[in-house]
Design an enzyme around this catalytic site. Sequence first.
Site, PDB file in Angstrom:
ATOM      1  N   GLU A  44       0.958  -1.108  -0.010  1.00  0.00           N
ATOM      2  CA  GLU A  44      -0.035   0.120  -0.062  1.00  0.00           C
ATOM      3  C   GLU A  44       0.973   1.365  -0.073  1.00  0.00           C
ATOM      4  O   GLU A  44       2.204   1.089   0.423  1.00  0.00           O
ATOM      5  CB  GLU A  44      -0.966  -0.079   1.139  1.00  0.00           C
ATOM      6  N   GLU A  55      -2.234 -10.153  -5.519  1.00  0.00           N
ATOM      7  CA  GLU A  55      -2.295 -11.063  -6.803  1.00  0.00           C
ATOM      8  C   GLU A  55      -1.329 -10.381  -8.064  1.00  0.00           C
ATOM      9  O   GLU A  55      -0.683 -11.139  -8.583  1.00  0.00           O
ATOM     10  CB  GLU A  55      -3.623 -11.174  -7.135  1.00  0.00           C
ATOM     11  N   CYS A  87      -7.486  -7.563 -10.761  1.00  0.00           N
ATOM     12  CA  CYS A  87      -6.601  -8.811 -10.535  1.00  0.00           C
ATOM     13  C   CYS A  87      -7.238 -10.090 -11.373  1.00  0.00           C
ATOM     14  O   CYS A  87      -6.635 -10.666 -12.185  1.00  0.00           O
ATOM     15  CB  CYS A  87      -6.595  -9.121  -9.242  1.00  0.00           C
TER      16      CYS A  87
HETATM   17  N1  THU Z   1      -6.015  -6.663  -1.702  1.00  0.00           N
HETATM   18  C1  THU Z   1      -5.438  -7.833  -2.231  1.00  0.00           C
HETATM   19  O1  THU Z   1      -4.238  -7.537  -2.151  1.00  0.00           O
HETATM   20  N2  THU Z   1      -6.105  -8.622  -2.845  1.00  0.00           N
HETATM   21  C2  THU Z   1      -7.322  -8.837  -3.065  1.00  0.00           C
HETATM   22  O2  THU Z   1      -7.763  -9.743  -3.267  1.00  0.00           O
HETATM   23  C3  THU Z   1      -8.328  -7.635  -2.546  1.00  0.00           C
HETATM   24  C4  THU Z   1      -7.536  -6.679  -1.677  1.00  0.00           C
HETATM   25  C5  THU Z   1      -5.586  -5.706  -0.945  1.00  0.00           C
HETATM   26  C6  THU Z   1      -5.661  -4.228  -1.451  1.00  0.00           C
HETATM   27  C7  THU Z   1      -5.378  -3.386  -0.099  1.00  0.00           C
HETATM   28  O3  THU Z   1      -4.065  -3.138   0.090  1.00  0.00           O
HETATM   29  C8  THU Z   1      -6.156  -4.247   0.798  1.00  0.00           C
HETATM   30  O4  THU Z   1      -6.284  -5.521   0.382  1.00  0.00           O
HETATM   31  C9  THU Z   1      -7.566  -3.698   1.279  1.00  0.00           C
HETATM   32  O5  THU Z   1      -8.342  -3.659   0.059  1.00  0.00           O
END
Ligand code: THU
Length: 133
Positions: A44, A55, A87
């Site tokens: 993030e 992903e 994704c």
């Molecule tokens: N996120 C993922 O890494 N993969 C997912 O399938 C859904 C969401 C992450 C994005 C963000 O850093 C956090 O989870 C909250 O949305």
Amino acid sequence: MTDSDLIQSALDARTRAHAPYSRFQVGAALRTADGEIITGANVESASYGLSCCAERVTLFKAITDGHNHFKAMAIASPGGAFPCGACRQLLAEQAPTAAILLIDSNNPEIITETTIQTLHPNAFTGDQLSSSD
Ligand code: THU
């Protein structure tokens, strides 16, 4: 190699997520056609929209390391979340036949198995790009 290696790799990768804003840590592990496992986690940004899902981090790592055939992706998150739409599109393009294993990191024995075809049918493939004016 077994699914349990892939699942454990996704759980391990999750511990390396950088998710100080959402605190929602996700790990992913991709099995390549030649049996390697490539891992990644969500990263993030203080500028929230620049964040990248586990992903896509994993897919981009694998592709730029020279891999382009994938057998399976395990995704570990609290509750075993399904991948987001962005994704799904990238997986449909780069790993269309891969098995998708969703792991609940709070109860890793809870595994949902699905496919990209199920999650994202009729994906845009780019096939029509050459027919544009
Ligand atoms: N996120 C993922 O890494 N993969 C997912 O399938 C859904 C969401 C992450 C994005 C963000 O850093 C956090 O989870 C909250 O949305």
